[in-house]
Design a protein around this motif. Sequence first.
Motif, PDB file in Angstrom:
ATOM      1  N   VAL A  53       0.830  -1.207   0.000  1.00  0.00           N
ATOM      2  CA  VAL A  53       0.000   0.000   0.000  1.00  0.00           C
ATOM      3  C   VAL A  53       0.865   1.259   0.000  1.00  0.00           C
ATOM      4  CG1 VAL A  53      -1.689   1.320   1.338  1.00  0.00           C
ATOM      5  CG2 VAL A  53      -1.955  -1.155   1.086  1.00  0.00           C
ATOM      6  N   ALA A  54       1.956   1.235   0.775  1.00  0.00           N
ATOM      7  CA  ALA A  54       2.827   2.410   0.844  1.00  0.00           C
ATOM      8  C   ALA A  54       3.409   2.742  -0.535  1.00  0.00           C
ATOM      9  CB  ALA A  54       3.953   2.166   1.843  1.00  0.00           C
ATOM     10  N   GLY A  55       3.835   1.716  -1.260  1.00  0.00           N
ATOM     11  CA  GLY A  55       4.373   1.973  -2.593  1.00  0.00           C
ATOM     12  C   GLY A  55       3.313   2.359  -3.598  1.00  0.00           C
ATOM     13  N   ALA A  56       2.095   1.790  -3.440  1.00  0.00           N
ATOM     14  CA  ALA A  56       1.033   2.075  -4.400  1.00  0.00           C
ATOM     15  C   ALA A  56       0.567   3.525  -4.321  1.00  0.00           C
ATOM     16  CB  ALA A  56      -0.142   1.134  -4.180  1.00  0.00           C
ATOM     17  N   VAL A  57       0.567   4.107  -3.118  1.00  0.00           N
ATOM     18  CA  VAL A  57       0.062   5.479  -2.956  1.00  0.00           C
ATOM     19  C   VAL A  57       1.175   6.513  -2.965  1.00  0.00           C
ATOM     20  CG1 VAL A  57      -1.928   4.654  -1.669  1.00  0.00           C
ATOM     21  CG2 VAL A  57       0.135   5.337  -0.433  1.00  0.00           C
ATOM     22  N   SER A  58       2.439   6.084  -3.008  1.00  0.00           N
ATOM     23  CA  SER A  58       3.548   7.031  -2.943  1.00  0.00           C
ATOM     24  C   SER A  58       3.845   7.590  -4.341  1.00  0.00           C
ATOM     25  CB  SER A  58       4.797   6.343  -2.396  1.00  0.00           C
ATOM     26  OG  SER A  58       5.921   7.204  -2.492  1.00  0.00           O
ATOM     27  N   PRO A  59       3.789   8.916  -4.523  1.00  0.00           N
ATOM     28  CA  PRO A  59       4.125   9.487  -5.839  1.00  0.00           C
ATOM     29  C   PRO A  59       5.593   9.265  -6.214  1.00  0.00           C
ATOM     30  CG  PRO A  59       2.923  11.069  -4.467  1.00  0.00           C
ATOM     31  CD  PRO A  59       3.341   9.939  -3.579  1.00  0.00           C
ATOM     32  N   ALA A  60       6.462   9.174  -5.216  1.00  0.00           N
ATOM     33  CA  ALA A  60       7.888   9.030  -5.512  1.00  0.00           C
ATOM     34  C   ALA A  60       8.185   7.737  -6.263  1.00  0.00           C
ATOM     35  CB  ALA A  60       8.698   9.087  -4.218  1.00  0.00           C
ATOM     36  N   VAL A  61       7.430   6.683  -5.956  1.00  0.00           N
ATOM     37  CA  VAL A  61       7.667   5.392  -6.613  1.00  0.00           C
ATOM     38  C   VAL A  61       7.426   5.501  -8.117  1.00  0.00           C
ATOM     39  CG1 VAL A  61       6.826   3.011  -6.785  1.00  0.00           C
ATOM     40  CG2 VAL A  61       7.196   4.054  -4.547  1.00  0.00           C
ATOM     41  N   HIS A  62       6.460   6.342  -8.513  1.00  0.00           N
ATOM     42  CA  HIS A  62       6.121   6.461  -9.925  1.00  0.00           C
ATOM     43  C   HIS A  62       6.932   7.541 -10.635  1.00  0.00           C
ATOM     44  CE1 HIS A  62       2.934   3.837  -8.749  1.00  0.00           C
ATOM     45  NE2 HIS A  62       2.371   4.749  -7.978  1.00  0.00           N
ATOM     46  N   ARG A  63       7.739   8.301  -9.867  1.00  0.00           N
ATOM     47  CA  ARG A  63       8.544   9.352 -10.488  1.00  0.00           C
ATOM     48  C   ARG A  63      10.036   9.031 -10.500  1.00  0.00           C
ATOM     49  NH1 ARG A  63       5.349  13.228  -7.350  1.00  0.00           N
ATOM     50  NH2 ARG A  63       7.146  13.371  -5.962  1.00  0.00           N
ATOM     51  N   SER A  64      10.484   8.289  -9.505  1.00  0.00           N
ATOM     52  CA  SER A  64      11.917   8.069  -9.335  1.00  0.00           C
ATOM     53  C   SER A  64      12.263   6.596  -9.483  1.00  0.00           C
ATOM     54  CB  SER A  64      12.357   8.578  -7.951  1.00  0.00           C
ATOM     55  OG  SER A  64      13.667   8.168  -7.656  1.00  0.00           O
ATOM     56  N   ARG A  65      13.268   6.299 -10.312  1.00  0.00           N
ATOM     57  CA  ARG A  65      13.761   4.930 -10.446  1.00  0.00           C
ATOM     58  C   ARG A  65      14.334   4.424  -9.126  1.00  0.00           C
ATOM     59  NH1 ARG A  65      12.271   1.935 -14.907  1.00  0.00           N
ATOM     60  NH2 ARG A  65      12.488   3.128 -16.824  1.00  0.00           N
ATOM     61  N   ARG A  66      15.018   5.303  -8.411  1.00  0.00           N
ATOM     62  CA  ARG A  66      15.633   4.901  -7.144  1.00  0.00           C
ATOM     63  C   ARG A  66      14.571   4.514  -6.120  1.00  0.00           C
ATOM     64  NH1 ARG A  66      20.484   5.557  -4.552  1.00  0.00           N
ATOM     65  NH2 ARG A  66      20.394   5.791  -2.263  1.00  0.00           N
ATOM     66  N   ALA A  67      13.537   5.368  -5.998  1.00  0.00           N
ATOM     67  CA  ALA A  67      12.459   5.055  -5.047  1.00  0.00           C
ATOM     68  C   ALA A  67      11.742   3.774  -5.453  1.00  0.00           C
ATOM     69  CB  ALA A  67      11.477   6.222  -4.986  1.00  0.00           C
ATOM     70  N   ALA A  68      11.512   3.559  -6.749  1.00  0.00           N
ATOM     71  CA  ALA A  68      10.853   2.338  -7.205  1.00  0.00           C
ATOM     72  C   ALA A  68      11.702   1.113  -6.886  1.00  0.00           C
ATOM     73  CB  ALA A  68      10.587   2.425  -8.705  1.00  0.00           C
ATOM     74  N   ALA A  69      13.035   1.226  -7.078  1.00  0.00           N
ATOM     75  CA  ALA A  69      13.909   0.092  -6.795  1.00  0.00           C
ATOM     76  C   ALA A  69      13.907  -0.247  -5.306  1.00  0.00           C
ATOM     77  CB  ALA A  69      15.320   0.401  -7.271  1.00  0.00           C
TER      78      ALA A  69
END
Length: 429
Positions: A53-69
């Motif tokens: 849930v934290a990753g699904a609602v976090s805008p950083a995950v969808h903007r940053s490769r580092r945050a997604a990794a």
Amino acid sequence: MNVPRRSPVVAALRLCLYVLLAGLLLLAAVRSGDTGHPTAVVLSVLVTGAVLVAGAVSPAVHRSRRAAALWVAALSASWLVLVALSPDGLWVAFPLYFLQLHLLPVRWSLPAVALTAGAAVASFVAHGAPLTPGVFIGPLLGAGVAVATVLGYEALYRESERRRELIEELIATRAELAEAERAAGTLAERERLAREIHDTLAQGLSSIQLLMRAAQRLLPADSPAAPHVEQARATAQDNLAEARRFVRALTPPDLERGSLAVALERLCRSAAVDTPTVRFSVSGMPAGLPTPYEVALLRIAQSALGNTLRHAHADRVEITLSFMDTSVTLDVVDDGTGFVPGDVRPDRGTAEGGIAVTDTAGEGVTDGGVTDGGFGLPAMRSRARSLGGTFTVESAPGQGTAVAVTLPLSVPAAGEPAAMDRRTAGSRP
């Protein structure tokens, strides 16, 4: 995966993955009673769900490769704990493949999928499953399907983007072509009107003025008709001046600021911004040319130079304007790739060692081999033919191209000085 993460299709697929992951985690929690430590399984499910849930609602995950990794790594770590506690956590591996492929670069996503599949196989063995081919084939087959699906979608997306760019480029090119055709049509109509007015209306008014002058000389000074003849002559003179101003206003802009040689030199300077070296020279004693001649030679030079810059890949272009006793010649020569001018009718010959196509009357040449679609040479040929001139193209692959047009000049009568235009003298570079 090189697909924009904000596209509607990707957003819908990502939402489906989140729902599938949540459903499989819920299944593992419901079946936790079948394990020896249900509390630890439920707690692991809650932690994995919280990370999801934290990753699904976090805008950083969808903007940053580092945050997604980082998010994928945390989700994979919590899944490893879950799969170590419950065999039902194995089903989470399949949507996890897609998240890894979607959010990580290819150089990271493929190793991550391979490690996830290996962990799934090891978990099967650790939970006491019998060593059957299905233990190995299942996770590996799921990983292969996920990789093929994601990479296939990426290939389709790239192809779709390439087609979209081509369509946009085609639309822009069509708009530019339509604008160029409108401008060319406007200029052509202006030139035609200028020629018609000069050859008909202006000449007629000039003749009327001369006749009125002759009539004035024949009339007695006290003739009642003299004032009317003078008024008619003055009216004809005023209208002739007005017609000449109109003709000058319809002259192409490139010829308004000087002679043909000046316009050609300006054309070469503007084209010299590109890669080829473009040189202009004048041969012979410059003579005043009729406006239709200047317009035709300027347009032919513009067309030939445009073809050279677009298609010939030439390093050097020479434009020469030659004045002779009975003709004026324009030569445009380049050292580019050359081409085969096209089909030549049987009654026309070809020069040995190359192609030489001469069109004295504007007939006998077709230009199917011209790289600009075959419209440039016919237009140049038509201009030369309309003025009774000759048009020649000499070219062969690898040997450059030479375009020449020759227009006849009227020979002055004996004792009558030729009209010379000294403005072009000194126009040599």
